[in-house]
Design a protein around this motif. Structure first.
Motif, short mmCIF file in Angstrom:
data_model
loop_
_atom_site.label_atom_id
_atom_site.label_comp_id
_atom_site.label_asym_id
_atom_site.label_seq_id
_atom_site.Cartn_x
_atom_site.Cartn_y
_atom_site.Cartn_z
N LEU A 125 0.97 -0.88 0.14
CA LEU A 125 -0.28 0.06 0.00
C LEU A 125 1.26 1.76 0.10
O LEU A 125 1.45 1.31 1.17
CB LEU A 125 -0.52 0.16 1.62
N GLY A 128 -2.44 4.43 -2.41
CA GLY A 128 -3.85 4.33 -2.12
C GLY A 128 -4.79 4.14 -3.57
O GLY A 128 -5.91 3.57 -3.26
N ARG A 132 -7.97 1.65 -4.46
CA ARG A 132 -9.30 1.91 -4.01
C ARG A 132 -9.92 2.18 -5.46
O ARG A 132 -11.04 1.91 -5.41
CB ARG A 132 -9.28 3.69 -4.04
N GLU A 153 2.98 -1.16 3.84
CA GLU A 153 2.21 -0.41 4.00
C GLU A 153 3.09 0.56 4.29
O GLU A 153 3.75 0.60 5.21
CB GLU A 153 1.06 0.14 5.45
N ASP A 155 4.36 4.17 5.23
CA ASP A 155 3.29 4.68 5.97
C ASP A 155 3.62 6.27 5.52
O ASP A 155 2.75 6.99 5.52
CB ASP A 155 3.78 5.10 7.54
N ARG A 160 -3.36 4.60 3.06
CA ARG A 160 -4.71 4.45 3.90
C ARG A 160 -5.34 5.69 3.33
O ARG A 160 -6.89 5.04 3.91
CB ARG A 160 -4.04 4.34 5.61
N LEU A 163 -9.01 4.84 1.55
CA LEU A 163 -9.01 3.64 2.12
C LEU A 163 -10.13 4.39 2.81
O LEU A 163 -10.24 2.96 4.17
CB LEU A 163 -8.33 2.81 2.69
N THR A 164 -10.58 5.50 3.69
CA THR A 164 -10.95 5.74 4.43
C THR A 164 -12.37 4.90 4.58
O THR A 164 -13.27 4.66 3.78
CB THR A 164 -11.61 8.01 4.71
N THR A 167 -12.10 -1.74 5.89
CA THR A 167 -11.19 -2.53 7.13
C THR A 167 -9.59 -2.60 6.10
O THR A 167 -9.68 -3.54 5.41
CB THR A 167 -11.54 -3.75 7.74
N LEU A 168 -8.67 -2.29 7.21
CA LEU A 168 -7.35 -2.42 6.04
C LEU A 168 -6.46 -3.27 7.28
O LEU A 168 -6.41 -3.20 8.39
CB LEU A 168 -6.75 -0.95 6.11
N THR A 170 -3.24 -4.67 7.73
CA THR A 170 -1.42 -4.21 7.20
C THR A 170 -0.60 -5.17 8.34
O THR A 170 -0.48 -4.91 9.31
CB THR A 170 -0.77 -2.85 7.24
N HIS A 173 5.34 -2.70 8.48
CA HIS A 173 5.37 -1.07 7.64
C HIS A 173 6.40 -0.34 7.91
O HIS A 173 6.88 -0.54 8.24
CB HIS A 173 4.54 -0.22 9.38
#
Length: 174
Positions: A125, A128, A132, A153, A155, A160, A163-164, A167-168, A170, A173
């Motif tokens: 990710l 995004g 998406r 992911e 960061d 992220r 993708l609000t 449910t993610l 990961t 990080h």
């Protein structure tokens, strides 16, 4: 999955600077895939949140590898989200932005029916956009996105935020 196993898996991911274009730091998961124990542990951890999904949707291209293995571990089928022009019959198509350009993804006809519960899998990710667009494709076909699983992911790229409300899950990080 223990912290030691995750740390070992993360250590197998190789950084490739300036790929596919200058300024992009590509994360190569090939060494992780080649390590049977690390690969099995990652697949087991990614499959746990699949829950009652009917299918796993694997996102082009490394998401195919992870998605197929996760689907097998979860006991469900797998549907690929492909780059444009790779499918003989298309249910839905979506253009999106990458950190280094634009692309189009397509969902194959017949892979996701209305009310099909899907669990999306991708390797990384970043910004995004890819995930998406993949969620949009599933929903355009009438499917329900029950969750998204990613190996890594990034960061700092804040993907992220794209993708609000979803449910993610990961594993790593970076």
């Amino acid at each position: 999955m223990t912290t030691d196993v995750l740390a070992r898996a993360f250590g197998l991911i190789r950084d490739v600077p300036d790929w596919p274009s200058p300024g992009v730091l590509f994360r190569d998961i090939t060494p992780l895939l080649a390590d049977a124990k690390a690969f099995a542990s990652v697949i087991e951890a990614l499959a746990e949140p699949a829950g009652d999904a009917d299918v796993v949707v694997g996102v082009e291209a490394r998401g195919f590898l992870l998605g197929a293995a996760v689907a097998l571990a979860a006991g469900v089928g797998v549907v690929p989200v492909r780059k444009a022009g790779k499918l003989p019959q298309v249910a839905a198509s979506r253009e999106y932005e990458l950190e280094y350009g634009t692309a189009t993804l397509e969902l194959p006809a017949g892979g996701v029916s209305p009310a099909t519960k899907t669990y999306l899998i991708d390797d990384v990710l970043a910004t995004g956009g890819t995930l998406r667009a993949s969620c949009d494709l599933v929903e355009q076909a009438g499917g329900i996105v029950t969750g998204i699983g990613v190996l890594l992911e990034l960061d700092a790229l804040a993907g992220r935020a794209q993708l609000t409300g979803r449910t993610l899950h990961t594993l790593l990080h970076g």
